[in-house]
Write an enzyme that holds these catalytic residues in place. Structure first.
Site, PDB file in Angstrom:
ATOM      1  N   GLY A  17       2.499  -9.523   7.666  1.00 44.75           N
ATOM      2  CA  GLY A  17       1.776 -10.118   6.902  1.00 44.75           C
ATOM      3  C   GLY A  17       2.420 -11.072   5.892  1.00 44.75           C
ATOM      4  N   ALA A  18       3.589 -11.706   6.358  1.00 45.10           N
ATOM      5  CA  ALA A  18       4.492 -12.494   5.567  1.00 45.10           C
ATOM      6  C   ALA A  18       4.039 -13.967   5.241  1.00 45.10           C
ATOM      7  CB  ALA A  18       5.962 -12.778   6.374  1.00 45.10           C
ATOM      8  N   ASP A  68      -0.629 -10.379  15.834  1.00 45.97           N
ATOM      9  CA  ASP A  68      -1.903  -9.756  15.301  1.00 45.97           C
ATOM     10  C   ASP A  68      -1.840  -8.451  15.247  1.00 45.97           C
ATOM     11  OD1 ASP A  68      -4.255  -9.263  14.846  1.00 45.97           O
ATOM     12  OD2 ASP A  68      -5.245 -10.833  16.150  1.00 45.97           O
ATOM     13  N   SER A 145      -2.264   1.123  -1.285  1.00 45.16           N
ATOM     14  CA  SER A 145      -3.294   0.492  -2.225  1.00 45.16           C
ATOM     15  C   SER A 145      -3.453   1.922  -3.384  1.00 45.16           C
ATOM     16  CB  SER A 145      -4.627   0.300  -1.659  1.00 45.16           C
ATOM     17  OG  SER A 145      -5.646  -0.150  -2.689  1.00 45.16           O
ATOM     18  N   TYR A 158     -12.391   1.964   3.792  1.00 43.98           N
ATOM     19  CA  TYR A 158     -10.838   1.468   3.447  1.00 43.98           C
ATOM     20  C   TYR A 158     -10.137   2.508   2.679  1.00 43.98           C
ATOM     21  CZ  TYR A 158      -7.734  -1.650   0.832  1.00 43.98           C
ATOM     22  OH  TYR A 158      -6.510  -2.326   0.465  1.00 43.98           O
ATOM     23  N   ALA A 160     -10.250   5.656   3.491  1.00 46.58           N
ATOM     24  CA  ALA A 160     -10.041   6.729   4.495  1.00 46.58           C
ATOM     25  C   ALA A 160      -8.650   5.865   5.194  1.00 46.58           C
ATOM     26  CB  ALA A 160     -10.981   6.537   5.452  1.00 46.58           C
ATOM     27  N   LYS A 162      -6.404   3.861   3.905  1.00 40.66           N
ATOM     28  CA  LYS A 162      -5.216   3.992   2.827  1.00 40.66           C
ATOM     29  C   LYS A 162      -4.678   5.351   2.613  1.00 40.66           C
ATOM     30  CE  LYS A 162      -4.602  -0.454   2.550  1.00 40.66           C
ATOM     31  NZ  LYS A 162      -3.155  -1.079   2.913  1.00 40.66           N
TER      32      LYS A 162
END
Length: 240
Positions: A17-18, A68, A145, A158, A160, A162
């Site tokens: 994710g750079a 991906d 997060s 979300y 769950a 994390k």
């Protein structure tokens, strides 16, 4: 950074994710501290922008690998390209979709769980054995997060994913610490980025991606006898 030692001189770091947000900020911070970079994301053009800026900050070697994280075969291919040439793995790529138990689409949840949880697990499984064989071992940094620490109404799926990453990270630390690989998990609150552009809070009050990049450097500022396993970063003021 001026006046400071290069914390990652000559080390190879893979950042997923750079292309923007936190991943881009971590890539640039690592470049500033002498790291060589594997940069991965879906958007090749944006990856080149990150690479150009990282080069200007001092990164000597940069390799772009388009991947991906929602496709497990793509994760496997990324790991195959990187091979044993990695000292630091930053599992940063993530996505957020409508995840309320009342409105969310479970099919969308599947992709989110793949990106936010399954991909980091899969990439770690491929690369942790390789990292452990490096001369000085290495480090894995998982970007989670605050949703990986506490329940947030309306974001059940979300949360769950994390929470799953939190558990995987903690177990990975215990398993890998005696194999010369340390694991740190960072738990940001709201960060000003593309992911939060539609959040009901002003982005100028949110955490900056560069703040999370500084948190990602913390493990390398410590002695080899210490590891910050959990770093929580929250906005300094209430957003609402």
């Amino acid at each position: 950074m001026v006046g400071q030692d290069k914390l990652l001189q000559g080390k190879w770091a893979l950042v997923t994710g750079a292309s923007n947000g936190i991943g881009r900020a971590i890539s640039l911070a690592f470049a500033e501290h002498g790291a060589n970079l594997w940069l991965s994301a879906r958007n090749r053009d944006k990856l080149h922008e990150t690479a150009d800026d990282a080069k200007a900050l001092g990164a000597e070697h940069i390799i772009i690998v388009q991947a991906d994280m929602s496709i497990k075969e793509s994760v496997d291919e990324l790991a195959g390209v990187v091979g044993s040439k990695v000292d630091v793995l930053v599992n940063n790529a993530g996505t957020l979709t409508e995840s309320s138990v009342l409105k969310g689409n479970p099919d969308d949840w599947d992709r989110m769980v793949q990106v936010d949880l399954a991909a980091p697990m899969r990439l770690t499984r491929h690369l942790a054995p390789q990292i452990s064989q490096r001369q000085d071992g290495g480090h894995i940094i998982n970007i989670s997060s605050v949703a990986g620490l506490e329940a947030i109404p309306g974001f059940a799926a979300y949360v769950a994913a994390k929470f799953g990453l939190t558990g995987f990270s903690k177990s990975s630390f215990e398993e890998l610490r005696d194999k010369n690989v340390l694991v740190t998990t960072i738990y940001p609150g709201y960060v000003a980025s593309e992911m939060t552009k539609n959040a009901p809070f002003p982005q100028d009050k949110m955490i900056r991606p560069e703040d999370i990049a500084q948190a990602a450097l913390l493990p390398f500022r410590m002695s080899t006898r210490a590891c910050p396993t959990d770093i929580v970063v929250r906005p300094s003021h209430k957003l609402a």
